[in-house]
Design a protein around this motif. Structure first.
Motif, mmCIF file in Angstrom:
data_model
loop_
_atom_site.group_PDB
_atom_site.id
_atom_site.type_symbol
_atom_site.label_atom_id
_atom_site.label_comp_id
_atom_site.label_asym_id
_atom_site.label_seq_id
_atom_site.Cartn_x
_atom_site.Cartn_y
_atom_site.Cartn_z
ATOM 1 N N PHE A 176 50.991 26.872 90.306
ATOM 2 C CA PHE A 176 50.132 26.639 91.456
ATOM 3 C C PHE A 176 49.672 25.195 91.462
ATOM 4 C CE2 PHE A 176 47.522 27.992 87.967
ATOM 5 C CZ PHE A 176 46.396 27.179 88.019
ATOM 6 N N LEU A 194 53.100 29.346 95.682
ATOM 7 C CA LEU A 194 52.925 29.945 94.359
ATOM 8 C C LEU A 194 54.291 30.498 93.967
ATOM 9 C CD1 LEU A 194 49.637 31.979 94.914
ATOM 10 C CD2 LEU A 194 49.877 29.738 93.880
ATOM 11 N N TYR A 215 58.586 34.255 95.551
ATOM 12 C CA TYR A 215 57.362 33.461 95.660
ATOM 13 C C TYR A 215 56.617 33.758 96.961
ATOM 14 C CZ TYR A 215 60.176 30.544 98.740
ATOM 15 O OH TYR A 215 60.974 30.089 99.758
#
Length: 169
Positions: free
Chosen positions: A60, A135, A160
Motif C-alpha cells: 500500500f 492495494l 488486487y
C-alpha cells in the motif's frame, strides 16, 4: 452392460475420473471512502470448501500521496475461530504480511468469505478530484499461499483492488 443378443453380462474397461476444482480467488474489492477518515478494506476468499489457511502480503502507499497509514488488521466474518498472524516488520516500506489459519481439520465454507479486514487512516484530500491507491499482493514479508487441512498447497489467484478516496471539506 447387457447385450441384446446373448443377454450375458459384460464389463467395460476401467475409467479414471478426475475432479478438478478451479483455483480459489483471494481478492481485495474496490472500496470508496471519504478522505481524512479511516477506511476498512476487506480481503475476500472465494473458496471451494477445502481451504484451511491463507497467507499473503499487501503493498500500500505508505509514502506517496494520497497516503494510507496502517491502523490494524482483524479477522473477517468468514474466518471465525481462526488464528491471525500479522507481520508489520516492513510497514515503513508499505508492506503488510497476513496469515490466517482455521483450527486443524476445519475448512472455509464454499463461496465468498471475508477473511480479514485491514484498516488504514487516510490523509485529507481537499481538491475536487477523486484519487485512488492500488492495494496489491506480494510475497514479502509473508508469501502468498493457500493450503488445505494437510498443509498441501492449493491453486489460487490473487487479485488486487483500489481504495478510492473522495474529497473532504
Amino acid at each position: 452392460w447387457r447385450t441384446m443378443e446373448n443377454q450375458s453380462n459384460e464389463l467395460s474397461s476401467n475409467a479414471v475420473l478426475a475432479v478438478i476444482t478451479p483455483p480459489a480467488i483471494v481478492g481485495i474489492p474496490n472500496t470508496n471512502a471519504p478522505s481524512g477518515w479511516p477506511v476498512t478494506v476487506p480481503v475476500l476468499l472465494t473458496a471451494n470448501g477445502n481451504e484451511n489457511a491463507v497467507s499473503f502480503s499487501v503493498n500500500f502507499a505508505q509514502t506517496r500521496s494520497p497516503m494510507l497509514r496502517y491502523v490494524g488488521t482483524t479477522l473477517g466474518a468468514g474466518a471465525a475461530g481462526a488464528s491471525l498472524v500479522v507481520n508489520t516488520n516492513l510497514l515503513n516500506l508499505g508492506f503488510l504480511g497476513v496469515a490466517v489459519a482455521l483450527p486443524a481439520g476445519n475448512t472455509f465454507s464454499p463461496g465468498t468469505q471475508q477473511v480479514v479486514k485491514v484498516t488504514f487512516d487516510t490523509e485529507v484530500m481537499t481538491f475536487q478530484q477523486t484519487t485512488s491507491q492500488l492495494l496489491y499482493f506480494l510475497d514479502n514479508p509473508i508469501p502468498r499461499q493457500l493450503t488445505d487441512t494437510l498443509a498441501r498447497s492449493l491453486p489460487a489467484n490473487f487479485s488486487y483492488g483500489r481504495v478510492m478516496l473522495l474529497p473532504s471539506d
